[in-house]
Design an enzyme around this catalytic site. Structure first.
Site, PDB file in Angstrom:
ATOM      1  CG  HIS A  75       9.063  -3.090   6.118  1.00 37.82           C
ATOM      2  ND1 HIS A  75       9.393  -3.976   7.114  1.00 37.82           N
ATOM      3  CD2 HIS A  75       7.941  -3.592   5.514  1.00 37.82           C
ATOM      4  CE1 HIS A  75       8.510  -4.977   7.128  1.00 37.82           C
ATOM      5  NE2 HIS A  75       7.633  -4.754   6.172  1.00 37.82           N
ATOM      6  CG  ASP A 123       0.583  -8.090   6.442  1.00 36.75           C
ATOM      7  OD1 ASP A 123       0.391  -7.972   7.668  1.00 36.75           O
ATOM      8  OD2 ASP A 123       1.529  -7.526   5.857  1.00 36.75           O
TER       9      ASP A 123
END
Length: 359
Positions: free
Chosen positions: A128, A254
């Protein structure tokens, strides 16, 4: 004979870059991953190499000097935020950042300089962070740092990044949005309320990079059946046509069905499927493969990581395979026809882009 490096450091069990309430979940994941390597017998089938810190100059391959100074200063102060609230500062965060980035570079060096062509770094994949700053538990972007190091040190011209984290690989995409020599492919959940709010099919790159940012947004609830179909339709087609000289994967787990921060319904089957597919592609093209652990915040995150490792290993003996079935085995999950049709529409658009590439 071992066919995979695992770059590990015991410090990985002792910190994270999120708010502190998520640290126990992450620490449990890392601790359990290391335990499962031993308990299942996989430890004897991989070569474990100790991770190491890198010099801060390697951060400058990607990140702005002002941000690096801010990160160092925040680490010395020992408190505060590195972004809008997700990524925290604490005493020593700069040193921990250098350890994660350095361990990713260690894994890269191993696959570039030795006969073993595959490596897995379980704490890497900080996808990110952008050039100018941190985001989403990512103080730096070690994926991009590895790319720039591979270019400068080894003269690698074309690199492909496959990102399966449940969250869109927005930082890596942004850094290479105008670069045709870095192909980014991201499979992620997409919903109006879901972080980071990017990753639509129409995000294809700009200028010379147009067509080399590929996104497969997935509806909440997407399960093994549709996910694996989409992956098989897109990734081999793209990788074999693009023909990278280095293949990097952000293998966030995830998207697993029990994850605290996710919303997909994947089982450990998908993680083994993904890495097995990527392994075969890297072998077919005879290129190095670097796998990075990415996100994962559920009870079975470590089992999903082990599934990733299993997919990257050649020739698992029967006794170890039986232990693995007991430790990480799960039933394959299935989707509704509505979810499949939505994903199919996205896949068809992406395949059109791949087919438009000049060879």
């Amino acid at each position: 004979m071992c066919s995979l490096y695992v770059v590990w450091h015991d410090r990985f069990k002792e910190f994270f870059f999120s708010p502190k309430d998520l640290w126990p979940t992450w620490m449990k994941r890392m601790r359990r991953f290391r335990e499962l390597l031993a308990e299942t017998g996989l430890e004897g089938l991989v070569t474990i190499v100790e991770g190491e810190s890198c010099d801060e100059r390697y951060l400058r391959l990607v990140h702005d000097e002002d941000y690096i100074k801010f990160l160092k200063r925040s680490s010395e102060l020992g408190y505060g935020l590195l972004d809008y609230g997700d990524t925290i500062a604490y005493e020593g965060v700069f040193e921990d950042t250098l350890l994660v980035a350095g361990s990713t570079l260690k894994a890269l060096k191993l696959v570039m300089e030795s006969k073993l062509r595959r490596a897995y770094q379980p704490f890497g994949g900080l996808h990110h962070a952008k050039r100018e700053g941190a985001a989403g538990f990512c103080p730096v972007n070690d994926v991009a740092i590895a790319i720039e190091y591979a270019r400068k040190k080894y003269g690698v011209n074309k690199i492909a990044v496959v990102d399966i984290d449940v969250h869109h690989g927005d930082g890596t995409q942004a850094i290479y949005y105008k670069d045709p020599n870095v192909l980014t492919i991201s499979f992620h959940m997409r919903a109006p309320w879901f972080y980071p709010g990017t990753g639509d099919v129409a995000e294809l790159g700009e200028g010379p990079g147009y067509g080399y940012s590929l996104n497969i947004p997935l509806p909440p609830g997407t399960a093994d059946e549709t996910y694996q179909w989409a992956f098989k339709e897109v990734v081999p087609r793209a990788i074999l046509k693009y023909r990278p000289e280095l293949l990097i994967a952000q293998l966030g787990v995830d998207g697993h069905k029990d994850d605290l921060l996710g919303g997909l319904r994947l089982s450990t089957n998908t993680y083994r499927f993904v890495t097995s597919t990527l392994k075969e592609l890297s072998k077919k093209l005879n290129v190095p493969f670097l796998g990075l652990g990415g996100g994962g915040y559920g009870e079975r995150s470590a089992e999903a990581m082990i599934a990733c490792v299993v997919g990257l290993i050649d020739g698992i003996p029967k006794d170890i395979a039986e232990r693995l079935d007991k430790a990480i085995g799960e039933e394959r999950t299935r989707d509704s026809s509505e979810i499949f049709l939505r994903v199919k529409e996205a896949v068809e658009e992406v395949v059109k882009v791949i087919n438009s590439w000049s060879t």
